[in-house]
Write an enzyme that holds these catalytic residues in place. Structure first.
Site, PDB file in Angstrom:
ATOM      1  N   HIS A 181      40.914  30.977  14.780  1.00  0.00           N
ATOM      2  CA  HIS A 181      42.328  30.587  14.699  1.00  0.00           C
ATOM      3  C   HIS A 181      43.292  31.747  14.891  1.00  0.00           C
ATOM      4  O   HIS A 181      44.406  31.562  15.388  1.00  0.00           O
ATOM      5  CB  HIS A 181      42.619  29.856  13.380  1.00  0.00           C
ATOM      6  CG  HIS A 181      42.737  30.738  12.171  1.00  0.00           C
ATOM      7  ND1 HIS A 181      41.637  31.236  11.512  1.00  0.00           N
ATOM      8  CD2 HIS A 181      43.821  31.202  11.502  1.00  0.00           C
ATOM      9  CE1 HIS A 181      42.038  31.958  10.483  1.00  0.00           C
ATOM     10  NE2 HIS A 181      43.356  31.964  10.450  1.00  0.00           N
ATOM     11  N   ASP A 182      42.895  32.959  14.543  1.00  0.00           N
ATOM     12  CA  ASP A 182      43.772  34.127  14.686  1.00  0.00           C
ATOM     13  C   ASP A 182      43.413  35.014  15.867  1.00  0.00           C
ATOM     14  O   ASP A 182      43.897  36.144  15.963  1.00  0.00           O
ATOM     15  CB  ASP A 182      43.748  34.971  13.404  1.00  0.00           C
ATOM     16  CG  ASP A 182      44.753  34.496  12.365  1.00  0.00           C
ATOM     17  OD1 ASP A 182      45.694  33.754  12.734  1.00  0.00           O
ATOM     18  OD2 ASP A 182      44.604  34.868  11.192  1.00  0.00           O
ATOM     19  N   LYS A 186      45.843  37.201  17.840  1.00  0.00           N
ATOM     20  CA  LYS A 186      46.398  38.461  17.344  1.00  0.00           C
ATOM     21  C   LYS A 186      45.916  39.657  18.154  1.00  0.00           C
ATOM     22  O   LYS A 186      46.471  40.753  18.034  1.00  0.00           O
ATOM     23  CB  LYS A 186      46.074  38.640  15.858  1.00  0.00           C
ATOM     24  CG  LYS A 186      46.887  37.706  14.969  1.00  0.00           C
ATOM     25  CD  LYS A 186      46.621  37.936  13.495  1.00  0.00           C
ATOM     26  CE  LYS A 186      47.488  37.013  12.638  1.00  0.00           C
ATOM     27  NZ  LYS A 186      47.221  37.173  11.191  1.00  0.00           N
ATOM     28  N   HIS A 192      51.188  34.409  18.226  1.00  0.00           N
ATOM     29  CA  HIS A 192      49.727  34.527  18.281  1.00  0.00           C
ATOM     30  C   HIS A 192      48.992  33.198  18.438  1.00  0.00           C
ATOM     31  O   HIS A 192      47.930  33.172  19.064  1.00  0.00           O
ATOM     32  CB  HIS A 192      49.187  35.321  17.077  1.00  0.00           C
ATOM     33  CG  HIS A 192      49.075  34.570  15.805  1.00  0.00           C
ATOM     34  ND1 HIS A 192      50.081  34.520  14.868  1.00  0.00           N
ATOM     35  CD2 HIS A 192      48.057  33.827  15.286  1.00  0.00           C
ATOM     36  CE1 HIS A 192      49.691  33.790  13.844  1.00  0.00           C
ATOM     37  NE2 HIS A 192      48.471  33.358  14.061  1.00  0.00           N
ATOM     38  N   HIS A 223      47.786  25.582  14.446  1.00  0.00           N
ATOM     39  CA  HIS A 223      47.380  25.821  13.054  1.00  0.00           C
ATOM     40  C   HIS A 223      48.525  26.321  12.168  1.00  0.00           C
ATOM     41  O   HIS A 223      48.381  26.362  10.951  1.00  0.00           O
ATOM     42  CB  HIS A 223      46.169  26.757  12.987  1.00  0.00           C
ATOM     43  CG  HIS A 223      46.466  28.212  13.236  1.00  0.00           C
ATOM     44  ND1 HIS A 223      46.506  28.763  14.506  1.00  0.00           N
ATOM     45  CD2 HIS A 223      46.736  29.243  12.376  1.00  0.00           C
ATOM     46  CE1 HIS A 223      46.769  30.052  14.414  1.00  0.00           C
ATOM     47  NE2 HIS A 223      46.922  30.373  13.133  1.00  0.00           N
ATOM     48  N   HIS A 224      49.668  26.658  12.773  1.00  0.00           N
ATOM     49  CA  HIS A 224      50.843  27.033  11.973  1.00  0.00           C
ATOM     50  C   HIS A 224      51.940  25.971  12.022  1.00  0.00           C
ATOM     51  O   HIS A 224      53.070  26.224  11.584  1.00  0.00           O
ATOM     52  CB  HIS A 224      51.401  28.384  12.416  1.00  0.00           C
ATOM     53  CG  HIS A 224      50.692  29.554  11.804  1.00  0.00           C
ATOM     54  ND1 HIS A 224      50.632  29.772  10.442  1.00  0.00           N
ATOM     55  CD2 HIS A 224      49.991  30.581  12.380  1.00  0.00           C
ATOM     56  CE1 HIS A 224      49.947  30.879  10.205  1.00  0.00           C
ATOM     57  NE2 HIS A 224      49.533  31.373  11.353  1.00  0.00           N
ATOM     58  N   ASP A 248      43.952  28.437   5.525  1.00  0.00           N
ATOM     59  CA  ASP A 248      44.623  29.678   5.915  1.00  0.00           C
ATOM     60  C   ASP A 248      45.546  30.143   4.799  1.00  0.00           C
ATOM     61  O   ASP A 248      45.558  31.326   4.409  1.00  0.00           O
ATOM     62  CB  ASP A 248      45.410  29.417   7.203  1.00  0.00           C
ATOM     63  CG  ASP A 248      45.926  30.685   7.855  1.00  0.00           C
ATOM     64  OD1 ASP A 248      45.414  31.775   7.553  1.00  0.00           O
ATOM     65  OD2 ASP A 248      46.852  30.575   8.674  1.00  0.00           O
TER      66      ASP A 248
END
Length: 200
Positions: free
Chosen positions: A66-67, A70, A95, A119-120, A148
């Site tokens: 998910h990250d 970045k 990101h 996801h955000h 998260d």
């Protein structure tokens, strides 16, 4: 691709993903460990929800990645010791899009890109990058959003200490229907000890 094919390839997927997340870990040790913890929690939540094996593994892998976007965030922003200013924060918020674009390059991993992209997002529509709300947000992204937050709140950061599990529980509870899917959030809270055991 049927579910059996997907699950049969699972070991290979995780080997590749471990390599990718290790690359991110060399830039930001917190992010690498964070992704693993979120992945483990997301799998536990998915199983508690009774999702089928294929969907559980899909969410598990998406959470691990998910990250990954970045990687595209400059060190000056990613490694800043302290809170980000408005301009830096706007860059950090890119990101999920970076991550989705990375996964779109793979035929097999592209099916995870929508989960990573969103996801955000918030259940009330006030998230980013698309401002999606409710069930317009993929199920996997709604699960990852809660996991998260749990790991972020209960981890020490350069700009604050861990908030502790009791405070985290209260924050999740008061944000049901706002930041988080209320049905999923309620199940997370009802199984709190089992889910946070993954972190301990």
């Amino acid at each position: 691709m049927n579910s059996c094919d997907y699950c049969h390839d699972e070991i290979n997927y995780h080997e590749i993903i471990d390599c990718i997340t290790f690359a991110l870990d060399t830039r930001d040790p917190y992010t690498g460990g964070h992704s693993q913890r979120v992945s483990d929690m997301a799998l536990e939540v998915s199983k508690i929800l009774g999702l089928d094996e294929h969907l559980c593994e899909k969410i598990h892998i998406a959470a691990h990645l998910h990250d990954i976007g970045k990687i595209g965030v400059p060190d000056a922003v990613l490694k800043k010791q302290g809170k980000l200013d408005d301009e830096e924060w706007e860059y950090m918020k890119k990101h999920p899009e970076f991550g989705a674009n990375i996964l779109q390059k793979s035929h097999r991993l592209s099916e995870l890109s929508e989960i990573v992209l969103m996801h955000h997002e918030r259940y009330d529509g006030k998230g980013y990058p698309l401002g999606k709300s409710g069930e317009d947000i993929p199920l996997g992204a709604r699960i990852i959003a809660i996991c998260d937050s749990i790991d972020a709140m209960t981890s020490n950061r350069c700009y604050r200490k861990s908030l502790g599990f009791d405070v985290c529980y209260e924050e999740i509870e008061k944000n049901l229907g706002k930041m988080y899917d209320p049905k999923i959030g309620k199940i997370v809270l009802e199984n709190w000890d089992k889910i946070i055991a993954v972190l301990k």
